[in-house]
Design a protein around this motif. Structure first.
Motif, PDB file in Angstrom:
ATOM      1  N   VAL A  77     -55.175  18.642  -5.571  1.00  0.00           N
ATOM      2  CA  VAL A  77     -55.157  17.357  -4.879  1.00  0.00           C
ATOM      3  C   VAL A  77     -54.610  17.615  -3.487  1.00  0.00           C
ATOM      4  O   VAL A  77     -53.515  18.165  -3.333  1.00  0.00           O
ATOM      5  N   ARG A  88     -61.884  13.152   6.300  1.00  0.00           N
ATOM      6  CA  ARG A  88     -61.882  13.015   4.845  1.00  0.00           C
ATOM      7  C   ARG A  88     -63.215  13.470   4.250  1.00  0.00           C
ATOM      8  O   ARG A  88     -63.245  14.070   3.183  1.00  0.00           O
ATOM      9  N   ASN A  92     -63.576  16.329   1.454  1.00  0.00           N
ATOM     10  CA  ASN A  92     -64.219  16.047   0.173  1.00  0.00           C
ATOM     11  C   ASN A  92     -65.297  17.059  -0.181  1.00  0.00           C
ATOM     12  O   ASN A  92     -65.716  17.145  -1.337  1.00  0.00           O
ATOM     13  N   ALA A  97     -59.945  17.967  -6.590  1.00  0.00           N
ATOM     14  CA  ALA A  97     -59.967  16.797  -7.472  1.00  0.00           C
ATOM     15  C   ALA A  97     -59.935  15.503  -6.667  1.00  0.00           C
ATOM     16  O   ALA A  97     -60.490  14.493  -7.091  1.00  0.00           O
ATOM     17  N   GLY A  98     -59.263  15.525  -5.504  1.00  0.00           N
ATOM     18  CA  GLY A  98     -59.169  14.324  -4.689  1.00  0.00           C
ATOM     19  C   GLY A  98     -58.215  14.488  -3.523  1.00  0.00           C
ATOM     20  O   GLY A  98     -57.667  15.570  -3.296  1.00  0.00           O
ATOM     21  N   ILE A  99     -58.023  13.369  -2.818  1.00  0.00           N
ATOM     22  CA  ILE A  99     -57.194  13.358  -1.612  1.00  0.00           C
ATOM     23  C   ILE A  99     -56.227  12.184  -1.684  1.00  0.00           C
ATOM     24  O   ILE A  99     -56.631  11.065  -2.009  1.00  0.00           O
ATOM     25  N   GLU A 112     -50.338   8.136  -8.715  1.00  0.00           N
ATOM     26  CA  GLU A 112     -51.509   8.400  -7.874  1.00  0.00           C
ATOM     27  C   GLU A 112     -52.100   9.771  -8.184  1.00  0.00           C
ATOM     28  O   GLU A 112     -53.317   9.920  -8.286  1.00  0.00           O
ATOM     29  N   VAL A 116     -55.860  10.508  -9.805  1.00  0.00           N
ATOM     30  CA  VAL A 116     -56.834  11.405  -9.170  1.00  0.00           C
ATOM     31  C   VAL A 116     -57.255  12.508 -10.144  1.00  0.00           C
ATOM     32  O   VAL A 116     -58.429  12.888 -10.195  1.00  0.00           O
TER      33      VAL A 116
END
Length: 122
Positions: A77, A88, A92, A97-99, A112, A116
């Protein structure tokens, strides 16, 4: 959980938040090379990684982790202060997995991260 950031105060806040509020075991690193070493030697379920660090930045660290047989399975993350959608979109494209956005709320950080990562509880 491995938390990686070049700013010591952010490392400490994130570590305390994840350990005390979520009960997670947390190790920290202050650079990309240190993160790779920690991920190889510690039992790490996920990495919370700062994007902007001197030397080996977040995207370069993602590449190191994903290129290593021992660490490529660990979900990552990213934690970034970059708010522009173009930044972003580029992030991506990485195998992450995410930001999450900086600055983060220490009280909600674990939730959070868990969201994610798709973990049931944070």
């Amino acid at each position: 959980m491995l938390v990686v950031d070049d700013e010591e105060d952010i490392l400490e806040i994130a570590r305390l938040s994840l350990e005390r509020l979520a009960g997670w075991s947390v190790v920290t690193a202050s650079s990309g090379p240190d993160a790779l070493q920690m991920a190889r030697t510690e039992s790490v379920e996920a990495v919370l990684l700062d994007v902007m660090m001197p030397g080996t930045d977040g995207p370069a660290t993602v590449a190191l982790l994903k290129a290593d047989e021992a660490t490529r399975h660990i979900p990552i993350v990213l934690l970034t202060a970059k708010a522009q959608s173009s930044d972003r979109q580029e992030l991506n494209k990485l195998d992450i997995a995410g930001i999450l956005q900086k600055p983060f709320d220490p009280v909600s950080l674990a939730g959070e991260v868990a969201t994610v990562l798709g973990w049931d509880d944070g």
